[in-house]
Design a protein around this motif. Structure first.
Motif, PDB file in Angstrom:
ATOM      1  N   UNK A  13      -6.621  -1.679  -8.450  1.00  0.00           N
ATOM      2  CA  UNK A  13      -7.968  -1.868  -7.922  1.00  0.00           C
ATOM      3  C   UNK A  13      -8.903  -0.866  -8.606  1.00  0.00           C
ATOM      4  N   UNK A  14     -10.144  -1.309  -8.809  1.00  0.00           N
ATOM      5  CA  UNK A  14     -11.154  -0.433  -9.406  1.00  0.00           C
ATOM      6  C   UNK A  14     -12.246  -0.191  -8.363  1.00  0.00           C
ATOM      7  N   UNK A  15     -12.708   1.059  -8.323  1.00  0.00           N
ATOM      8  CA  UNK A  15     -13.673   1.464  -7.302  1.00  0.00           C
ATOM      9  C   UNK A  15     -14.884   2.120  -7.960  1.00  0.00           C
ATOM     10  N   UNK A  16     -16.065   1.654  -7.573  1.00  0.00           N
ATOM     11  CA  UNK A  16     -17.313   2.275  -8.036  1.00  0.00           C
ATOM     12  C   UNK A  16     -17.567   3.520  -7.191  1.00  0.00           C
ATOM     13  N   UNK A  17     -17.596   4.674  -7.820  1.00  0.00           N
ATOM     14  CA  UNK A  17     -17.846   5.918  -7.077  1.00  0.00           C
ATOM     15  C   UNK A  17     -18.144   7.053  -8.057  1.00  0.00           C
ATOM     16  N   UNK A  25      -5.321   3.029  -9.136  1.00  0.00           N
ATOM     17  CA  UNK A  25      -6.723   2.994  -8.712  1.00  0.00           C
ATOM     18  C   UNK A  25      -7.577   3.573  -9.831  1.00  0.00           C
ATOM     19  N   UNK A  26      -8.525   2.783 -10.321  1.00  0.00           N
ATOM     20  CA  UNK A  26      -9.472   3.270 -11.322  1.00  0.00           C
ATOM     21  C   UNK A  26     -10.765   3.662 -10.628  1.00  0.00           C
ATOM     22  N   UNK A  27     -11.263   4.867 -10.932  1.00  0.00           N
ATOM     23  CA  UNK A  27     -12.517   5.336 -10.315  1.00  0.00           C
ATOM     24  C   UNK A  27     -13.552   5.482 -11.430  1.00  0.00           C
ATOM     25  N   UNK A  73       0.800  -1.242   0.000  1.00  0.00           N
ATOM     26  CA  UNK A  73       0.000   0.000   0.000  1.00  0.00           C
ATOM     27  C   UNK A  73       0.825   1.281   0.000  1.00  0.00           C
ATOM     28  N   UNK A  74       2.119   1.202   0.330  1.00  0.00           N
ATOM     29  CA  UNK A  74       2.916   2.434   0.406  1.00  0.00           C
ATOM     30  C   UNK A  74       3.557   2.823  -0.920  1.00  0.00           C
ATOM     31  N   UNK A  75       3.367   2.015  -1.951  1.00  0.00           N
ATOM     32  CA  UNK A  75       3.916   2.395  -3.270  1.00  0.00           C
ATOM     33  C   UNK A  75       3.191   3.649  -3.773  1.00  0.00           C
ATOM     34  N   UNK A  76       3.840   4.449  -4.657  1.00  0.00           N
ATOM     35  CA  UNK A  76       3.147   5.624  -5.192  1.00  0.00           C
ATOM     36  C   UNK A  76       1.854   5.223  -5.910  1.00  0.00           C
ATOM     37  N   UNK A  77       0.847   6.095  -5.769  1.00  0.00           N
ATOM     38  CA  UNK A  77      -0.495   5.782  -6.291  1.00  0.00           C
ATOM     39  C   UNK A  77      -0.859   6.704  -7.455  1.00  0.00           C
ATOM     40  N   UNK A  78      -1.286   6.095  -8.554  1.00  0.00           N
ATOM     41  CA  UNK A  78      -1.787   6.818  -9.731  1.00  0.00           C
ATOM     42  C   UNK A  78      -3.284   6.518  -9.823  1.00  0.00           C
ATOM     43  N   UNK A  79      -4.080   7.585  -9.918  1.00  0.00           N
ATOM     44  CA  UNK A  79      -5.534   7.443  -9.975  1.00  0.00           C
ATOM     45  C   UNK A  79      -6.025   7.811 -11.373  1.00  0.00           C
ATOM     46  N   UNK A  80      -6.814   6.938 -11.998  1.00  0.00           N
ATOM     47  CA  UNK A  80      -7.393   7.241 -13.315  1.00  0.00           C
ATOM     48  C   UNK A  80      -8.886   7.502 -13.105  1.00  0.00           C
ATOM     49  N   UNK A  81      -9.302   8.728 -13.456  1.00  0.00           N
ATOM     50  CA  UNK A  81     -10.651   9.204 -13.154  1.00  0.00           C
ATOM     51  C   UNK A  81     -11.569   8.931 -14.339  1.00  0.00           C
ATOM     52  N   UNK A  82     -12.634   8.157 -14.111  1.00  0.00           N
ATOM     53  CA  UNK A  82     -13.522   7.788 -15.211  1.00  0.00           C
ATOM     54  C   UNK A  82     -12.830   6.770 -16.106  1.00  0.00           C
ATOM     55  N   UNK A 132     -21.104   0.871 -12.272  1.00  0.00           N
ATOM     56  CA  UNK A 132     -20.683  -0.281 -11.466  1.00  0.00           C
ATOM     57  C   UNK A 132     -20.377  -1.552 -12.269  1.00  0.00           C
ATOM     58  N   UNK A 133     -21.177  -1.905 -13.297  1.00  0.00           N
ATOM     59  CA  UNK A 133     -20.857  -3.140 -14.023  1.00  0.00           C
ATOM     60  C   UNK A 133     -19.453  -3.121 -14.630  1.00  0.00           C
ATOM     61  N   UNK A 134     -19.002  -1.947 -15.070  1.00  0.00           N
ATOM     62  CA  UNK A 134     -17.653  -1.852 -15.636  1.00  0.00           C
ATOM     63  C   UNK A 134     -16.600  -2.080 -14.564  1.00  0.00           C
ATOM     64  N   UNK A 135     -16.880  -1.571 -13.370  1.00  0.00           N
ATOM     65  CA  UNK A 135     -15.948  -1.740 -12.247  1.00  0.00           C
ATOM     66  C   UNK A 135     -15.850  -3.221 -11.875  1.00  0.00           C
ATOM     67  N   UNK A 136     -16.998  -3.886 -11.806  1.00  0.00           N
ATOM     68  CA  UNK A 136     -16.999  -5.309 -11.439  1.00  0.00           C
ATOM     69  C   UNK A 136     -16.213  -6.129 -12.469  1.00  0.00           C
TER      70      UNK A 136
END
Ligand SMILES: C[S@@+](CC[C@H](N)C(=O)[O-])C[C@H]1O[C@@H](n2cnc3c(N)ncnc32)[C@H](O)[C@@H]1O
Length: 218
Positions: free
Chosen positions: A87-91, A62-64, A33-42, A68-72
């Motif tokens: 990891x992908x997150x529904x939000x 982290x994909x946001x 969890x301490x590795x650098x985090x890149x977030x892709x929005x949409x 929801x079906x795409x996230x699953x």
């Protein structure tokens, strides 16, 4: 085989998407969890991050995504590939950035081909709003990055104008005009379709600077 209906567009302002999503247990979704985090929005189906995570095992991704079906489906693919840094997150990112990500938690963010919402009365549904940039700035490290791209010139221009107007983002020297290529050299789904059709893509790359406290302009 069960067919899941995936809606073409979701209205992020509708009542059902106003509840803030809590953060996942980071030590359960990422092996390191301490590795650098890149977030892709949409992130849609997550093709971009599925490739990035395989190429860069010392980063977490982290994909946001609001559908929801795409996230699953993307999380299933991630499991099948045995990826422990993705990891992908529904939000709804417009309501949940602050509840999911601690101040300074992310090293970089991408917003790629956001829904254009062409009709004037729908443009407030676009992801890159001034308040979103304030929240993103709080979550980004002092030396973080933000990369944006779109196939719709007006959308790209609006994103860039809003990011330019924010005190904590500065265009990189090579982004004074549109970047000719994607610096990650990994295409998103939409990018591939656009380039296959011979259409232009408008890209821009920003450095983030400033403390998280200074980022809170409210
Ligand atoms: C046009 S698609 C582009 C997908 C991908 N980034 C690409 O380049 O192929 C935009 C994506 O953003 C998602 N999206 C739109 N508004 C969102 C929001 N407020 N929160 C999370 N995801 C959102 C949409 O559901 C859609 O999957």
């Amino acid at each position: 085989m069960t067919l899941v209906r995936v809606r073409q567009h979701v209205n992020p302002l509708s009542q059902r998407y106003q509840v803030a999503t809590p953060a996942p247990a980071w030590d359960r979704v990422f092996q390191h969890p301490l590795q650098p985090l890149h977030v892709d929005i949409g992130c849609a189906k997550g093709h971009f991050l599925l490739a990035m995570a395989q190429q860069n095992p010392t980063w977490n991704y982290l994909g946001m995504e609001i559908r929801q079906p795409l996230v699953d489906q993307a999380n299933l693919k991630c499991q099948q590939l045995g990826l422990t840094n993705l990891h992908f997150l529904f939000c709804n990112v417009n309501t949940s950035l602050a509840s999911i990500l601690a101040p300074g938690a992310i090293a970089g963010a991408t917003v790629q081909f956001p829904d254009p919402w062409f009709k004037r009365r729908h443009q407030k549904r676009r992801v890159v709003q001034p308040q979103f940039l304030d929240q993103l700035s709080r979550c980004l490290q002092g030396d973080g990055f933000l990369f944006v791209q779109s196939d719709v010139l007006a959308v790209a221009q609006e994103m860039v104008e809003r990011i330019d107007a924010h005190p904590h983002f500065t265009r990189r020297a090579d982004s004074q005009s549109w970047l000719p290529t994607n610096p990650f050299q990994v295409m998103t789904e939409r990018e591939r379709v656009t380039l296959d059709q011979g259409k232009p893509v408008y890209r821009c790359w920003f450095d983030h600077q400033g403390s998280q406290e200074m980022s809170d302009r409210s």
